[in-house]
Design an enzyme around this catalytic site. Structure first.
Site, PDB file in Angstrom:
ATOM      1  N   ALA A 112     -22.833 -19.239  17.640  1.00  0.00           N
ATOM      2  CA  ALA A 112     -22.753 -18.433  16.411  1.00  0.00           C
ATOM      3  C   ALA A 112     -23.725 -18.967  15.353  1.00  0.00           C
ATOM      4  O   ALA A 112     -24.389 -18.183  14.662  1.00  0.00           O
ATOM      5  CB  ALA A 112     -21.322 -18.433  15.879  1.00  0.00           C
TER       6      ALA A 112
ATOM      7  N   VAL B 293     -15.707 -26.562  15.459  1.00  0.00           N
ATOM      8  CA  VAL B 293     -16.697 -27.002  16.463  1.00  0.00           C
ATOM      9  C   VAL B 293     -15.989 -27.573  17.688  1.00  0.00           C
ATOM     10  O   VAL B 293     -14.833 -28.003  17.611  1.00  0.00           O
ATOM     11  CB  VAL B 293     -17.680 -28.063  15.892  1.00  0.00           C
ATOM     12  CG1 VAL B 293     -18.520 -27.475  14.783  1.00  0.00           C
ATOM     13  CG2 VAL B 293     -16.943 -29.302  15.428  1.00  0.00           C
TER      14      VAL B 293
ATOM     15  N   ASP C 166     -21.778 -16.668  25.911  1.00  0.00           N
ATOM     16  CA  ASP C 166     -21.493 -16.928  24.495  1.00  0.00           C
ATOM     17  C   ASP C 166     -22.506 -16.234  23.584  1.00  0.00           C
ATOM     18  O   ASP C 166     -22.139 -15.506  22.663  1.00  0.00           O
ATOM     19  CB  ASP C 166     -21.524 -18.442  24.211  1.00  0.00           C
ATOM     20  CG  ASP C 166     -20.228 -19.133  24.598  1.00  0.00           C
ATOM     21  OD1 ASP C 166     -19.446 -18.537  25.358  1.00  0.00           O
ATOM     22  OD2 ASP C 166     -20.006 -20.274  24.148  1.00  0.00           O
TER      23      ASP C 166
ATOM     24  N   GLY D 145     -14.266 -24.310  21.965  1.00  0.00           N
ATOM     25  CA  GLY D 145     -14.278 -23.151  22.863  1.00  0.00           C
ATOM     26  C   GLY D 145     -14.410 -21.818  22.153  1.00  0.00           C
ATOM     27  O   GLY D 145     -14.240 -20.770  22.762  1.00  0.00           O
ATOM     28  N   LEU D 146     -14.723 -21.847  20.840  1.00  0.00           N
ATOM     29  CA  LEU D 146     -14.841 -20.579  20.098  1.00  0.00           C
ATOM     30  C   LEU D 146     -16.292 -20.185  19.846  1.00  0.00           C
ATOM     31  O   LEU D 146     -16.571 -19.265  19.081  1.00  0.00           O
ATOM     32  CB  LEU D 146     -14.073 -20.659  18.767  1.00  0.00           C
ATOM     33  CG  LEU D 146     -12.551 -20.817  18.876  1.00  0.00           C
ATOM     34  CD1 LEU D 146     -11.909 -20.720  17.501  1.00  0.00           C
ATOM     35  CD2 LEU D 146     -11.944 -19.750  19.787  1.00  0.00           C
TER      36      LEU D 146
END
Ligand code: PMV
Length: 315
Positions: free
Chosen positions: A111, A102, A152, A105-106
């Site tokens: 998601a 968390v 995103d 930046g992923l």
């Protein structure tokens, strides 16, 4: 009814973060090595609207009715219910698990939303098409930071490399050559909202300078698209490094990110930059296959908390 589940990958932004919020193009790819998952189990003995949420990673176990509507998980459920114009949802337990770190930046927030919206729509008997999943996840993204570009939720829903410009139809990106990226975690949690807000404040205080930076980043993203699609990929690393210099000028890099970028470059990477909001989180490096092990070892010795290797395969 048996349990239903859905998953969604993480993502990295190869080019164009932040500038994309202001209308310049950006490139993002999914990271399948890390996934968020939502499982919905019917509770035949429960009453309608008795929805239990479990997210052990954030120590959450709560009834939907007890969560504020601004909670991202509650918001995602309510959006699905409203989309189908349902007064109630059958009693169920929704369990969220995620291997995506968390605040790094992923794309972990997006998601989780995508996995949850998908799983719930399947549970309700109306699996939503990707367009709709992405657009509901975008509404949840607004909670994470008030002014999301939408990159995103789009890359995570469609699970393909994308060329993305805000408020325009996105384009799937073809790839002319195999590319290997290392994703190194600084271990420093960072808030996208904070990074986006600080860029906004800086932009407001010096619009000319920031428009210039965004414009240069947008041009790099356009050039990068051409290189990714048609190769040879030799210049791609330079474009990443140029993008990083502009992100630094923008004020969203950090000492930890700079250290990892330098370590990657000194150990043979072709290019490196932060990915996502910045101020911590992850940096990405492009490396030729024969350099990957050395770059990975160097990143781990230079303070990376973790290194993920992901490949973009030639289309
Ligand atoms: O959520 P993050 O940290 O992966 O970053 C998203 C990319 C930004 O350009 C910084 C914000 C946005 O909405 O596009």
């Amino acid at each position: 009814m048996p349990a239903v589940s859905a998953s969604a990958p993480g993502k990295i932004i190869l080019f164009g973060e932040h500038a994309v919020v202001y209308g310049w193009p950006a490139i993002a790819i999914p990271v399948h090595q890390v996934q968020a998952k939502a499982i919905v189990l019917a509770n035949p003995r429960g009453r309608p609207n008795e929805v239990k949420l479990q997210a052990p990673a954030i120590r959450l176990e709560a009834w939907l009715a007890d969560l504020p509507m601004t909670h991202p998980l509650a918001k995602a459920i309510i959006l699905v219910r409203e989309h189908f114009q349902l007064a109630t949802i059958p009693a169920c337990t929704i369990r969220i698990t995620s291997a995506i770190p968390v605040a790094s930046g992923l794309g972990s927030g997006a998601a989780v939303s995508v996995a949850l919206i998908r799983a719930l729509s399947i549970f309700l008997g109306h699996p939503l098409p990707d367009e709709q999943v992405s657009s509901l996840a975008y509404e949840v993204e607004k909670i994470h930071h008030s002014n999301p570009s939408g990159i995103d939720n789009t890359v995570i829903t469609f699970e393909q490399p994308i060329f993305f410009t805000r408020n325009q139809p996105f384009e799937l990106l073809q790839t002319g050559a195999d590319l290997t990226f290392l994703i190194a975690d600084t271990g420093v949690k960072s808030s996208t909202a904070e990074a986006v807000n600080s860029v906004r404040r800086n932009w407001q205080s010096d619009e000319r300078k920031y428009e210039g930076i965004f414009d240069s980043i947008g041009r790099i993203a356009l050039e990068a698209r051409n290189v990714i699609e048609h190769g040879p990929s030799g210049q791609l690393g330079d474009l990443m490094t140029r993008n990083q210099a502009l992100l630094k000028e923008m004020g969203v890099s950090s000492p930890e990110l700079d250290t990892l970028v330098e370590a990657a470059m000194n150990s043979g990477a072709s290019g490196a930059k932060l990915s996502g909001g910045g101020l911590g989180g992850n940096m990405i490096a492009l490396a030729q296959p024969e350099k990957v092990d050395t770059v990975k070892d160097t990143l781990l010795h230079s303070g990376a908390a973790d290194v993920i290797i992901t490949q973009l395969k030639k289309s």
